[in-house]
Design a protein around this motif. Structure first.
Motif, mmCIF file in Angstrom:
data_model
loop_
_atom_site.group_PDB
_atom_site.id
_atom_site.type_symbol
_atom_site.label_atom_id
_atom_site.label_comp_id
_atom_site.label_asym_id
_atom_site.label_seq_id
_atom_site.Cartn_x
_atom_site.Cartn_y
_atom_site.Cartn_z
ATOM 1 N N ASN A 119 0.616 30.517 -24.164
ATOM 2 C CA ASN A 119 1.195 31.775 -24.647
ATOM 3 C C ASN A 119 0.461 33.033 -24.185
ATOM 4 O OD1 ASN A 119 3.196 30.330 -26.042
ATOM 5 N ND2 ASN A 119 1.820 30.044 -27.785
ATOM 6 N N LYS A 120 -0.791 32.924 -23.852
ATOM 7 C CA LYS A 120 -1.556 34.098 -23.423
ATOM 8 C C LYS A 120 -1.721 34.162 -21.906
ATOM 9 C CE LYS A 120 -2.778 35.415 -27.642
ATOM 10 N NZ LYS A 120 -2.600 36.727 -28.214
ATOM 11 N N CYS A 121 -2.078 33.016 -21.303
ATOM 12 C CA CYS A 121 -2.442 33.015 -19.884
ATOM 13 C C CYS A 121 -1.314 32.593 -18.945
ATOM 14 C CB CYS A 121 -3.636 32.097 -19.658
ATOM 15 S SG CYS A 121 -5.125 32.616 -20.541
ATOM 16 N N GLY A 122 -0.232 32.052 -19.469
ATOM 17 C CA GLY A 122 0.913 31.708 -18.629
ATOM 18 C C GLY A 122 0.872 30.342 -17.974
ATOM 19 N N PHE A 123 0.022 29.450 -18.460
ATOM 20 C CA PHE A 123 0.014 28.081 -17.954
ATOM 21 C C PHE A 123 1.221 27.328 -18.512
ATOM 22 C CE2 PHE A 123 -4.389 29.071 -17.201
ATOM 23 C CZ PHE A 123 -4.808 28.226 -16.202
ATOM 24 N N GLN A 124 1.569 26.237 -17.858
ATOM 25 C CA GLN A 124 2.606 25.342 -18.353
ATOM 26 C C GLN A 124 1.994 23.960 -18.547
ATOM 27 O OE1 GLN A 124 5.820 25.464 -15.505
ATOM 28 N NE2 GLN A 124 6.635 27.323 -16.418
ATOM 29 N N ILE A 125 2.415 23.285 -19.603
ATOM 30 C CA ILE A 125 1.991 21.901 -19.808
ATOM 31 C C ILE A 125 2.763 21.051 -18.805
ATOM 32 C CG2 ILE A 125 1.959 19.949 -21.396
ATOM 33 C CD1 ILE A 125 1.836 22.047 -23.695
ATOM 34 N N VAL A 126 2.041 20.291 -17.984
ATOM 35 C CA VAL A 126 2.699 19.484 -16.961
ATOM 36 C C VAL A 126 2.479 17.989 -17.151
ATOM 37 C CG1 VAL A 126 2.727 21.326 -15.228
ATOM 38 C CG2 VAL A 126 0.765 19.764 -15.358
ATOM 39 N N GLU A 127 1.550 17.620 -18.033
ATOM 40 C CA GLU A 127 1.287 16.202 -18.236
ATOM 41 C C GLU A 127 0.593 16.007 -19.569
ATOM 42 O OE1 GLU A 127 0.286 12.668 -15.066
ATOM 43 O OE2 GLU A 127 -0.574 14.651 -14.738
ATOM 44 N N PHE A 128 0.875 14.872 -20.207
ATOM 45 C CA PHE A 128 0.222 14.503 -21.455
ATOM 46 C C PHE A 128 -0.401 13.129 -21.272
ATOM 47 C CE2 PHE A 128 0.687 12.594 -25.859
ATOM 48 C CZ PHE A 128 -0.449 13.212 -26.356
ATOM 49 N N TYR A 129 -1.735 13.093 -21.239
ATOM 50 C CA TYR A 129 -2.457 11.833 -21.111
ATOM 51 C C TYR A 129 -2.638 11.232 -22.493
ATOM 52 C CZ TYR A 129 -3.564 13.641 -16.470
ATOM 53 O OH TYR A 129 -3.490 14.145 -15.202
ATOM 54 N N ASN A 130 -2.333 9.932 -22.611
ATOM 55 C CA ASN A 130 -2.428 9.238 -23.892
ATOM 56 C C ASN A 130 -2.516 7.742 -23.633
ATOM 57 O OD1 ASN A 130 0.441 8.061 -24.003
ATOM 58 N ND2 ASN A 130 0.805 10.236 -23.576
ATOM 59 N N GLU A 131 -2.415 6.943 -24.677
ATOM 60 C CA GLU A 131 -2.561 5.500 -24.495
ATOM 61 C C GLU A 131 -1.491 4.904 -23.581
ATOM 62 O OE1 GLU A 131 -1.454 2.903 -27.927
ATOM 63 O OE2 GLU A 131 -1.029 4.811 -28.931
ATOM 64 N N TYR A 132 -0.368 5.570 -23.413
ATOM 65 C CA TYR A 132 0.716 5.072 -22.562
ATOM 66 C C TYR A 132 0.666 5.651 -21.150
ATOM 67 C CZ TYR A 132 2.326 4.038 -27.236
ATOM 68 O OH TYR A 132 2.392 3.600 -28.523
#
Length: 188
Positions: free
Chosen positions: A138-151
């Motif tokens: 919301n401040k810096c303008g990044f986008q979430i591109v991946e979620f690392y998790n157990e799967y």
């Protein structure tokens, strides 16, 4: 609505002799979210001394103090690739007594200005770090591109082939963020 004062934020290269102090301040800042989310944390620092040292020693690593009006208020560890211009924000912190003053965003803008040839910035944060997620998206303008998790494991999490000696509370669930600065072949 909360207002923030204008900040006079600059970056200063860290001297190698001051890296132990830098690491300690960074770990103190990172511990706050862990304690708020999971209660008192173990005696082990977060991130571990080993993880911080790996960031300091990474190819292309650059370590900066974040200064406000000449006073040290935080720091950042970047990895700069002068060939691809795909750069990484490994670690950034603002000392807790200086939170909510606009320093983090001003520091990020100073980083972007320092590296105007960057094509892409990348960073990551644990899933529970809502303050960081808000800051990056919301401040810096990044986008979430991946979620690392157990799967879906982070291919870089266990570089040495063994388990992390100091895993984060809550496991290895991390978001990876990207911010595209320039498209190849376009004059932006």
């Amino acid at each position: 609505m909360k207002t923030t004062k204008e900040t006079n934020v600059t970056l200063e290269l860290e001297e190698e002799s001051h890296l132990p102090e830098f690491r300690k301040k960074l770990q103190e800042a990172f511990a706050i979210a862990v304690i708020e989310t999971f209660g008192d944390c173990d005696d082990e620092p977060i991130p571990s001394d080993k993880d911080v040292q790996e960031s300091f020693d990474a190819p292309g690593a650059v370590v900066y103090h974040i200064l406000q009006d000449g006073k040290k208020v935080g720091g950042a560890v970047l990895r700069i690739d002068s060939e691809t211009h795909h750069n990484s924000l490994d670690l950034i912190y603002v000392s807790p007594e200086h939170h909510s003053q606009g320093i983090g965003l001003s520091a990020w803008k100073a980083i972007e200005a320092r590296y105007p040839d960057t094509v892409l910035w990348e960073t990551g944060t644990p899933y529970f770090e809502k303050r960081n997620i808000n800051f990056y998206v919301n401040k810096c303008g990044f986008q979430i591109v991946e979620f690392y998790n157990e799967y879906h494991s982070d291919p870089h999490m266990h570089r040495n082939g063994c388990e992390d000696d100091n895993p984060l509370p809550g496991g290895d669930d991390f978001f990876r963020f990207e911010k595209v600065m320039k498209k190849k072949g376009l004059n932006n």
